[in-house]
Design a protein around this motif. Structure first.
Motif, PDB file in Angstrom:
ATOM      1  N   ARG A 294      11.274  -0.953   2.953  1.00 46.64           N
ATOM      2  CA  ARG A 294      10.589  -0.504   1.751  1.00 46.64           C
ATOM      3  C   ARG A 294      10.327   0.990   1.785  1.00 46.64           C
ATOM      4  O   ARG A 294      10.429   1.675   0.761  1.00 46.64           O
ATOM      5  N   TYR A 295      10.002   1.517   2.950  1.00 43.55           N
ATOM      6  CA  TYR A 295       9.797   2.956   3.101  1.00 43.55           C
ATOM      7  C   TYR A 295      11.061   3.724   2.711  1.00 43.55           C
ATOM      8  O   TYR A 295      11.000   4.696   1.946  1.00 43.55           O
ATOM      9  N   ALA A 296      12.200   3.276   3.235  1.00 44.18           N
ATOM     10  CA  ALA A 296      13.464   3.951   2.918  1.00 44.18           C
ATOM     11  C   ALA A 296      13.776   3.858   1.424  1.00 44.18           C
ATOM     12  O   ALA A 296      14.282   4.823   0.825  1.00 44.18           O
TER      13      ALA A 296
ATOM     14  N   LYS B  88       0.821  -1.211   0.000  1.00 44.38           N
ATOM     15  CA  LYS B  88       0.000   0.000   0.000  1.00 44.38           C
ATOM     16  C   LYS B  88       0.852   1.257   0.000  1.00 44.38           C
ATOM     17  O   LYS B  88       0.523   2.237  -0.679  1.00 44.38           O
ATOM     18  N   MET B  89       1.921   1.266   0.765  1.00 41.32           N
ATOM     19  CA  MET B  89       2.767   2.455   0.736  1.00 41.32           C
ATOM     20  C   MET B  89       3.378   2.643  -0.646  1.00 41.32           C
ATOM     21  O   MET B  89       3.496   3.768  -1.147  1.00 41.32           O
TER      22      MET B  89
ATOM     23  N   TYR C 198       0.881   1.059  12.935  1.00 38.62           N
ATOM     24  CA  TYR C 198       1.422   1.797  11.792  1.00 38.62           C
ATOM     25  C   TYR C 198       2.909   2.118  11.957  1.00 38.62           C
ATOM     26  O   TYR C 198       3.477   2.854  11.151  1.00 38.62           O
ATOM     27  N   SER C 199       3.534   1.606  12.978  1.00 40.75           N
ATOM     28  CA  SER C 199       4.909   1.971  13.278  1.00 40.75           C
ATOM     29  C   SER C 199       5.865   1.519  12.175  1.00 40.75           C
ATOM     30  O   SER C 199       5.933   0.333  11.842  1.00 40.75           O
ATOM     31  N   LEU C 200       6.596   2.470  11.631  1.00 35.85           N
ATOM     32  CA  LEU C 200       7.627   2.119  10.649  1.00 35.85           C
ATOM     33  C   LEU C 200       8.741   1.316  11.289  1.00 35.85           C
ATOM     34  O   LEU C 200       9.322   0.433  10.650  1.00 35.85           O
ATOM     35  N   LEU C 201       9.043   1.612  12.528  1.00 35.82           N
ATOM     36  CA  LEU C 201      10.163   0.959  13.203  1.00 35.82           C
ATOM     37  C   LEU C 201       9.762  -0.373  13.808  1.00 35.82           C
ATOM     38  O   LEU C 201      10.610  -1.092  14.330  1.00 35.82           O
TER      39      LEU C 201
END
Length: 529
Positions: A418-420, A369-370, A407-410
């Motif tokens: 994937r976010y990075a 989704k991101m 929802y925590s990225l960490l």
């Protein structure tokens, strides 16, 4: 082959429709006796004939469902779209929007893009008037981090609350964020320590200023002191006043006229006394039907915002699965209505990787989704100039009633990685300048016929379909050069020295997860060495 059916008695004035399959029989619940074939193609033909004589929204939805069963996804898109139009024509906007979502689900898009460097002399030079803090081109990245338990670095603000260190979050995500945001109750003093911390870390501050009641918002000493402190901070500030006003879960919902009056009051004071403060008007994605009622007008609004989330289930209800929803579709209403007048900020976004409903890890869902959203921004929604991730385990930290998703990225290594990766695209900007306007060093534009290509050419694709995991294949002069099944921008580099000079074809081929070809785009270009 003959198809058998069985008739049922009328349901009278109920006006409901549905299908119950019993072996090769189809029992159809309708307002009169009908025989409906059980075989899928015959059923599709039956409903296609039916909507000609009885063009109701319910019948078009039945046709759409039959289209899905026969893998006619274009037909499903059109039939759901027609049903949505009928609902809207009957002044049923909620039903219309819900059905339009289903139409969007089956939309198929495949467009190739090329990435070109911007001339250095034009970087940061606007060709049209820009809003306060608006970049010429590109999209700021931002985050909420105050409940990220992994971050050990903290500081105590003037209200006694512990806040997380922005530089530590930047280090852990391997990217520098341009904006960090916080929530502040109206009536509390200006958050000087938070804003100073942002300034020290080269970031702008987004402040979600939320009143308990609109009657508390007055042209008084508090509001003017807040504006004075904001101005003296010398930090770029995005003031998101009374957001999600279209939802009945906030105390300032229900009186659009009063809301507009108070928003304009705050905007008037900030514009007059705090030239570093951009006013952000920010509804929630739904309900759509009331969003426009709360719009305060172009003179009061600098940026239009939107809050939207990707979750496994709407309202954490197992009967309302939401994992099929492409988050970029959630932008359409606000973007289409306001982007010509204002830059758009996604003030809050996040994709859940765990629901409290079943406690099942869904890292792949969050990554998908991101990727769908962030890939869409430069290619479909270039007026979205900022996107902020709410990085928080809401199962643990949200207020009662909203403890539904993590929802925590960490909190998930795969999601963080994937976010990075996505934010390494130079389109995403890492700082809000104190003077002038930021701009990304590259342009992402559609690859059109007739373009001349030379050297190493960066290409990508905007791909959207009913399947989260398409296979995207690039061909050059008929030869496969690149293939990807990872959701996102499908970016790659073509070295034109590897192909002959002269006319060439670049093809973008999209297959769904079962191998069906669903889209094919061809561009005719010229290669020079």
């Amino acid at each position: 082959m003959r198809h058998r059916g069985v008739a049922l008695k009328s349901l009278g004035s109920l006006g409901l429709a549905g299908v119950l399959l019993l072996g090769s029989y189809a029992i159809v619940l309708r307002h009169r006796h009908e025989y409906v074939p059980a075989e899928a193609m015959a059923r599709k033909r039956f409903y296609a004939d039916l909507v000609k004589s009885e063009p109701t929204a319910a019948n078009f939805k039945l046709l759409a469902e039959a289209d899905v069963q026969t893998a006619d996804f274009e037909g499903a898109k059109q039939a759901f779209g027609k049903a949505a139009e009928i609902y809207r024509s009957k002044n049923l906007p909620s039903e219309g929007y819900a059905t339009e979502r289903l139409s969007q689900r089956y939309e198929v898009v495949a467009k190739p893009f090329i990435h070109l460097p911007k001339p250095r002399k034009t970087l940061g030079v606007p060709s049209v008037p820009l809003a306060l803090h608006e970049p010429v081109y590109g999209c700021y990245t931002g985050a909420f981090i105050d409940h990220e338990d992994t971050i050990r670095g903290t500081y105590r603000d003037e209200y006694g609350a512990w806040r997380r260190d922005a530089s530590a979050f930047n280090h852990l995500t391997n990217t520098h964020h341009a904006i960090f945001f916080m929530y502040l109750g109206y009536g509390r003093s200006f958050p000087a320590k938070f804003v100073r911390h942002m300034n020290d870390n080269g970031a702008a501050a987004q402040i979600a200023l939320e009143p308990d009641k609109l009657s508390a918002v007055k042209d008084d000493a508090y509001l003017h002191a807040f504006a004075k402190a904001a101005r003296e901070s010398r930090t770029p500030i995005f003031l998101r006043f009374a957001s999600e006003m279209n939802g009945d879960w906030v105390p300032y919902n229900g009186n659009p006229a009063l809301y507009i009056e108070k928003f304009r009051l705050v905007a008037r004071v900030m514009h007059a006394e705090a030239p570093n403060v951009a006013m952000v008007w920010c509804p929630f994605e739904t309900p759509v039907r009331t969003i426009a009622d709360y719009y305060p007008g172009a003179s009061a609004v600098d940026w239009v915002g939107l809050n939207v989330y990707s979750v496994p289930f709407w309202d954490n209800n197992p009967r309302r699965p939401a994992d099929w929803r492409d988050p970029s579709d959630s932008l359409r209403y606000v973007y289409d209505r306001y982007a010509k007048r204002h830059p758009i900020m996604i003030c809050e976004y996040a994709a859940s990787h765990r629901s409290s409903l079943d406690n099942i890890g869904r890292s792949e869902l969050a990554r998908t989704k991101m990727a769908e959203l962030y890939a869409a921004l430069p290619r479909k929604y270039p007026r979205v100039k900022a996107v902020c991730w709410l990085s928080m385990n809401a199962i643990k930290h949200a207020i009662p009633g909203r403890q539904s998703n993590d929802y925590s990225l960490l909190g998930d290594p795969g999601v963080l990685h994937r976010y990075a990766e996505l934010l390494r695209d130079p389109y995403f900007l890492r700082a809000v300048p104190r003077q002038g306007h930021a701009s990304a060093p590259q342009r992402t534009i559609p690859l059109e016929d007739g373009r001349t290509l030379t050297g190493r050419i960066s290409l990508s694709a905007w791909v959207k379909l009913y399947d989260d995991y398409p296979r995207v294949i690039w061909r050059v002069n008929g030869d496969e050069r690149q293939a990807s099944a990872l959701p996102g921008p499908h970016r790659w580099v073509l070295d034109t020295s590897s192909i002959p000079e002269g006319p060439a074809t670049i093809e973008l081929l999209v297959l769904d997860s079962v191998g069906r070809e669903v889209a094919h785009a061809t561009r005719y270009v010229t290669v020079t060495h």
